[in-house]
Design an enzyme around this catalytic site. Structure first.
Site, PDB file in Angstrom:
ATOM      1  N   HIS A  53      -2.010   4.572  -5.658  1.00 61.38           N
ATOM      2  CA  HIS A  53      -3.041   5.586  -5.308  1.00 61.38           C
ATOM      3  C   HIS A  53      -3.144   7.105  -5.484  1.00 61.38           C
ATOM      4  CE1 HIS A  53      -4.916   1.763  -3.723  1.00 61.38           C
ATOM      5  NE2 HIS A  53      -3.901   1.747  -3.506  1.00 61.38           N
ATOM      6  N   LYS A  97       0.781  -1.260   0.201  1.00 65.16           N
ATOM      7  CA  LYS A  97       0.230   0.085   0.168  1.00 65.16           C
ATOM      8  C   LYS A  97       1.123   1.441   0.025  1.00 65.16           C
ATOM      9  CE  LYS A  97      -3.997  -0.256   0.109  1.00 65.16           C
ATOM     10  NZ  LYS A  97      -5.462  -0.959   0.423  1.00 65.16           N
TER      11      LYS A  97
END
Length: 371
Positions: free
Chosen positions: A95, A77
């Site tokens: 992201h 992540k």
């Protein structure tokens, strides 16, 4: 040519138990001549000793920032929000390519430090297909929680929220719990739930459909939609006529909303659970504009302010595969392995060089104020 890889822990992501590398793939990388450092991690599904047995060198958490500059940092992540420039090549999900909230800050750190982001979400083969993804297990886990939440609503007081969840050791243990929940809910309603999955032909959607069928939802109650069914544009009455809606699309541009507050305020609505597996919460093009926060394993649902019964809750957990961390990690890392083995010459490899070119294109869009 020997390359150092450094697997960082998912520091700051307390509920993230997955890993981009597994002991199995680590062993294969070492056999291919890579040197692999693995940060100790109390939360990773794989024990530190499993990596050590595979031949990796164990190092302390958060030491990646002090690694030699030519070390490739592998993570899962996004990094914790900090300000220091990033100097290394990072392989991870960041992201920040779809203008998500704070994307400039994330991307600017690489530009400021001369580092490179090779985003796992955008590793594609020559046909434009992703080479590795967690989508299947995301859909699988999302559908499981959606079915459990549906049953919970039927068997508990209206204002009692769905309780916290934690990781399962394997798929069979999860399916056993879902079957129990469906039986309890069906006892209240006298019928099985109706589930609508959008994006059913993709990895994520196929995982959601498989979970429903393996948990005992009748085939005729699982409505499988993809691009052909959504081409007419929403909002779709078929969503509010279902008990559960599972969104599994890969959003790339603005599309008509699938469901919105107006469509929810329909007197004959049956919909009570939305699982937004895609979880594009901060994306301005999110086609499910009925909630604004990401939920977590601690608080899996968020209520939607609707005028009529039944109540509606949304599951918007962005780390759903962590419900099945071992199987999800093994599947993802094994798919990624052929490309990890090419990191010795990553600039000449088409998969990695495309990722580098995309990074450069995205950096070029940064406002000067961010640099």
């Amino acid at each position: 040519m020997s390359i150092n890889l450094h697997l960082r822990s998912e520091l700051g992501k307390a509920l993230e138990h997955r890993s981009a590398l597994t002991p199995t793939t680590t062993k294969k990388l070492i056999e291919a001549g890579y040197r692999v450092n693995v940060e100790r991690s109390p939360q990773r599904i794989f024990d530190d000793k499993e990596f050590e047995k595979a031949g990796a060198t164990l190092v302390e958490e958060n030491t990646w920032r002090d690694a030699p500059k030519d070390t490739i940092i592998v993570g899962l992540k996004e990094l914790p929000v900090e300000k220091f420039p990033l100097e290394h090549v990072h392989v991870q999900f960041a992201h920040c390519y779809k203008e998500q909230r704070g994307w400039e800050t994330v991307l600017a750190r690489f530009a400021q430090g001369g580092g490179t982001l090779l985003d796992l979400e955008f590793l594609q083969d020559d046909m434009g297909r992703r080479v590795a993804a967690f989508g299947y297990h995301a859909g699988f886990a999302g559908a499981a929680l959606a079915l459990e939440n549906w049953a919970w609503q039927l068997t508990h007081p209206k204002n009692e929220p769905f309780p916290s969840v934690s990781s399962y050791p394997n798929e069979n243990a999860l399916i056993a719990d879902v079957k129990k929940a469906i039986a309890q809910g069906s006892e209240k309603t006298g019928k099985a739930p109706r589930v609508l999955v959008i994006g059913a032909l993709g990895r994520c959607g196929s995982g959601a459909v498989d979970l429903c069928l393996r948990a005992g939802v009748p085939t005729e109650n699982v409505n499988k939609w993809d691009m052909a069914e959504t081409a007419k544009g929403g909002p779709f009455p078929e969503i509010i006529e279902s008990d559960i809606f599972v969104n599994c699309i890969y959003l790339t541009s603005k599309i008509p909303n699938f469901v919105d507050m107006k469509s929810l305020d329909t007197p004959d609505r049956k919909l009570s659970v939305v699982c937004d597996v895609s979880a594009d919460i901060t994306n301005p093009n999110n086609p499910i504009p009925i909630y604004t926060i990401a939920t977590t394993f601690d608080k899996p649902t968020v209520p939607v302010e609707v005028k009529n019964d039944p109540p509606v809750t949304v599951i918007s957990i962005d780390h759903l595969p962590s419900l099945l961390p071992r199987e999800a990690s093994e599947s993802f890392s094994e798919a990624l392995l052929p490309h990890l083995l090419e990191l010795k010459h990553w600039k000449q490899n088409p998969v990695w060089s495309r990722a580098e070119n995309l990074f450069a294109d995205k950096v070029a869009t940064l406002p000067k104020s961010a640099l």
